[in-house]
Each structure stands twice: as structure tokens, then as C-alpha cells.
Design an enzyme around this catalytic site. Structure first.
Site, PDB file in Angstrom:
ATOM      1  N   HIS A 164       0.820  -1.223   0.000  1.00 62.62           N
ATOM      2  CA  HIS A 164       0.000   0.000   0.000  1.00 62.62           C
ATOM      3  C   HIS A 164       0.857   1.278   0.000  1.00 62.62           C
ATOM      4  CE1 HIS A 164      -3.604  -2.331   0.445  1.00 62.62           C
ATOM      5  NE2 HIS A 164      -3.251  -2.820   1.621  1.00 62.62           N
ATOM      6  N   ASP A 200      -2.337 -10.624  -2.542  1.00 63.29           N
ATOM      7  CA  ASP A 200      -2.943 -10.204  -1.278  1.00 63.29           C
ATOM      8  C   ASP A 200      -4.430  -9.901  -1.513  1.00 63.29           C
ATOM      9  OD1 ASP A 200      -1.941  -8.804   1.575  1.00 63.29           O
ATOM     10  OD2 ASP A 200      -3.707  -7.814   0.711  1.00 63.29           O
ATOM     11  N   HIS A 202      -6.071  -7.413  -0.569  1.00 66.38           N
ATOM     12  CA  HIS A 202      -6.303  -5.985  -0.825  1.00 66.38           C
ATOM     13  C   HIS A 202      -5.576  -5.518  -2.081  1.00 66.38           C
ATOM     14  CE1 HIS A 202      -6.694  -6.574   3.617  1.00 66.38           C
ATOM     15  NE2 HIS A 202      -7.749  -5.787   3.442  1.00 66.38           N
ATOM     16  N   ASP A 289      -4.176 -13.142   3.228  1.00 70.45           N
ATOM     17  CA  ASP A 289      -5.445 -12.704   3.832  1.00 70.45           C
ATOM     18  C   ASP A 289      -6.636 -13.061   2.941  1.00 70.45           C
ATOM     19  OD1 ASP A 289      -4.445 -10.822   2.060  1.00 70.45           O
ATOM     20  OD2 ASP A 289      -4.539  -9.129   3.450  1.00 70.45           O
ATOM     21  N   TYR A 328      -3.916 -12.112   8.535  1.00 70.33           N
ATOM     22  CA  TYR A 328      -4.166 -11.646   9.897  1.00 70.33           C
ATOM     23  C   TYR A 328      -4.793 -12.709  10.806  1.00 70.33           C
ATOM     24  CZ  TYR A 328      -2.782  -7.694   7.282  1.00 70.33           C
ATOM     25  OH  TYR A 328      -2.040  -6.899   6.459  1.00 70.33           O
TER      26      TYR A 328
END
Ligand code: OKP
Ligand code: ZN
Length: 352
Positions: A164, A200, A202, A289, A328
């Protein structure tokens, strides 16, 4: 597969603003320790520490003014006498309402200028952890043989994660973009074009920003559709790169609840796209994740599914640097990451 990790991450433990509450971050030291233990147990290869960070490499990926800000923000925070352990902004230059290029002088203003989310803060150990994570990525990139195939690979056990982090912004638990730093290092070593595949949950908004106008990195991300998933403001299928980079970005947003079948179908399309782009090395932004038990994500891959993810990536037959991103569900995190790496290594070895 060489494994590169550092203990510097342990001093980076921050709070995050989560739905109006300040809570201990989901992105905590136990994550990297769980991955380290599982990877050691899976007997994937030698584990080493990082080489010294090449600051000029970081300064070519990010704005040097931002890198200097990250390095000094916490000491400035302490010098100003703030009570909270972590430096965090609370006002951001809003779309359409901000003066362009008028970076404030004030620390709180700069915290907003250099971030896009309040889900992470800068504590005493943040810079050392982020710098060592970047060094792990750099060291992993130095370890692969560009003349080889997927049998030459390395895993950078990075914490904090990186995908990010943009040109001059932190957010989404990320400060320095470890995967981008690995890709730039491979280019500096002589690769002509690097594939950067982000698995990922995201969208890798920072990586996309860093490379969107370039044709020497082909970036593909599979993620929760930004109409409902963090980071919300990028990752739509229509974002395909700009200028010289037009056609070198591929976004594959998926609906909630994606199972292995749906998800691997998207990855297969992404890998075919990569095959058409003439890449001579691969960097994987390896977040797990996508796991069904992940507390902050909404895909449905099972622990037994992750070796197939690694096997598909190894099918590109490229020298590969795998860089840890998110994941997570701490209890299963180690097994999920080790599953990807084992699937990758097994397939790569079988293809020689
Ligand atoms: C980082 B990476 C949870 C807040 C979530 C943003 C998620 C950052 C994910 N309520 N904060 O891509 O795994
Ligand atoms: Zn993630």
C-alpha cells in the site's frame, strides 16, 4: 529457496483506527514470528538476515523527501512532546480541495500529507522495522539467478508489509514498498521487465502508483472489489496504466466470498497476461489474507488451498522473489504462507 528475515520488526507495534476505535493493530509482531516458525519447520531453505539497506535504491522507488520524513517523524513527534506513543495524522488533503504541491511544514500536517489512512502510526521502532523489511526484499532480489527459472527463488519475510506504500505515502500498515524495492533491484541487476503479481486480498494501490507510468514492470493484482473493499479508491478493472505504462497494469477485482476455484481462475488469467508481456523475473506480493478465517478480509481460500497458489505462480517458470504482505489469522498464518512456498518449490523443482 533462500529465506531472508530480521528481528527488527518486533519493535514496530502500533495502534490503528478501526471503525472509530483505536485498537492494537491487526498487523502485529506475532505475525512475522508465526511465519518464521512455520517456514523454519517446512525446511524450505537457509534462513539469513538482510544485507545493509541500499538507501539509493529506496530513494529511487520512493520520494527521498518522504523517506527522510519516515526516518525522522518519530523523533520529531517526541520532541514536540505528544503523549501518544505513535505519530498519526488526522487531516488529509481531500480530493479536489487541496493546494497541489504545498507540503506543510508542520509535523501533524506532514503526517496527513504523507499518509492515506489512519490504520497505522509511526512508533519508535517503525523506521528500523520498515528499513529492515526493505533490506530483506533487496537481499532476496540479490539472491535469485536471472539466468535461471523458478528453481531460483527467495522469500523475503517482510514486516511491516509494503504494497500500500506509494511514492510518498504510508497507509494500510505499509511504509516502504518492499515488493517494489525488490522489483527495482531486479531491474538494476539487468532484468528487462519484471512481473509483479499481487495476490494479497487488498489492492496493491501503492505498487500500482509506483509503476503505473512504466513499461518495465507488469503489475497484476487480484483483490476484493474496491466498490466494497479497502483501499476503496483504486483497483478497478479500468485502471490499466498511463502513458508509457498503458497496458502494463491489470486489475482483477473479485466479489466477496471468492473460493479457490474462482480465485485460481482469475490468477490463471493474470498469469496468461503476464506470459504475454515478456518478463524475465517475477516478484510476488504474497498476502494470505485471502484465507477464509481472515478477520479483516472476505475471500474463502482454505489452508489446504495455498499450495495450489504457489504451484500456479511457479508455472511462470521465472526466477522469483516472494515478498510477505498481509494475513491476519495469526494461528493459521504460518501454515498458509508455508503452504504457498512449499507448493511453489515443489512445482519449480519438478520443472527442471
Ligand atoms: C494491509 B494488507 C480493519 C481495518 C483494516 C486496512 C487493511 C490493510 C491491509 N477494520 N485496515 O493489504 O494486508
Ligand atoms: Zn491485505
Amino acid at each position: 529457496m533462500l529465506i531472508v528475515s530480521s528481528d527488527a520488526h518486533r519493535a514496530h507495534h502500533a495502534v490503528e483506527l478501526d471503525t472509530g476505535e483505536l485498537i492494537p493493530s491487526w498487523e502485529h509482531p506475532g505475525r512475522a514470528d508465526a511465519v518464521s516458525a512455520a517456514v523454519a519447520g517446512a525446511d524450505l531453505g537457509t534462513m539469513v538476515g538482510p544485507d545493509p539497506l541500499d538507501r539509493s535504491l529506496v530513494d529511487r522507488v520512493h520520494d527521498p523527501v518522504y523517506v527522510e520524513f519516515l526516518e525522522t517523524a518519530h523523533e520529531r513527534w517526541v520532541a514536540e512532546g505528544h503523549r501518544a506513543p505513535g505519530a498519526m495524522g488526522f487531516a488529509w488533503p481531500a480530493r479536489g480541495a487541496a493546494s497541489p504541491d504545498r507540503r506543510p511544514d508542520d509535523l501533524l500536517g506532514q503526517l496527513g500529507w504523507h499518509s492515506f489512512a489512519a490504520d497505522c502510526s509511526i512508533v519508535a521502532g517503525t523506521w528500523a522495522a520498515a528499513a529492515d523489511a526493505a533490506a530483506c526484499a533487496q537481499t532476496a532480489a540479490d539472491a535469485v539467478d536471472l539466468a535461471a527459472g523458478a528453481e531460483s527463488s527467495a522469500f523475503a519475510l517482510c514486516r511491516p508489509p509494503g504494497h500500500h506504500a506509494g511514492v510518498d505515502t504510508f497507509g494500510g500498515y505499509c511504509y516502504l514498498n518492499n515488493a517494489a524495492i525488490a522489483a527495482q533491484r531486479l531491474l538494476d541487476r539487468g532484468a528487462t521487465r519484471v512481473a509483479l503479481v499481487d495476490v494479497d486480498f487488498h489492492h496493491g494501490n501503492g505498487t500500482q502508483e509506483l509503476f503505473s507510468d512504466r513499461d518495465d514492470v507488469a503489475f497484476c493484482s487480484i483483490h476484493g472489489d474496491p466498490t466494497w473493499a479497502f483501499p476503496w479508491f483504486s483497483g478497478h478493472a479500468g485502471e490499466t496504466g498511463v502513458g508509457a505504462g498503458e497496458g502494463f497494469t491489470l486489475n482483477l477485482p473479485l466479489d466477496r466470498g471468492a473460493t479457490l476455484e474462482v480465485w485460481l481462475d482469475a490468477l490463471g488469467g493474470g498469469l496468461d497476461w503476464v506470459r504475454g508481456h515478456g518478463c524475465d523475473a517475477l516478484v510476488v506480493s504474497l498476502g494470505v489474507d485471502t484465507f477464509e478465517g481472515d478477520p479483516i478480509s472476505e475471500f474463502a481460500l482454505g489452508t489446504d488451498d495455498f499450495p495450489a497458489v504457489g504451484a500456479a505462480l511457479a508455472g511462470l517458470g521465472l526466477p522469483t522473489v516472494l515478498v510477505l504482505e498481509g494475513g491476519y489469522a495469526t494461528d493459521e498464518l504460518g501454515a498458509n504462507v508455508a503452504g504457498v512456498l512449499t507448493g511453489f518449490a515443489t512445482t519449480a523443482a519438478a520443472s527442471i
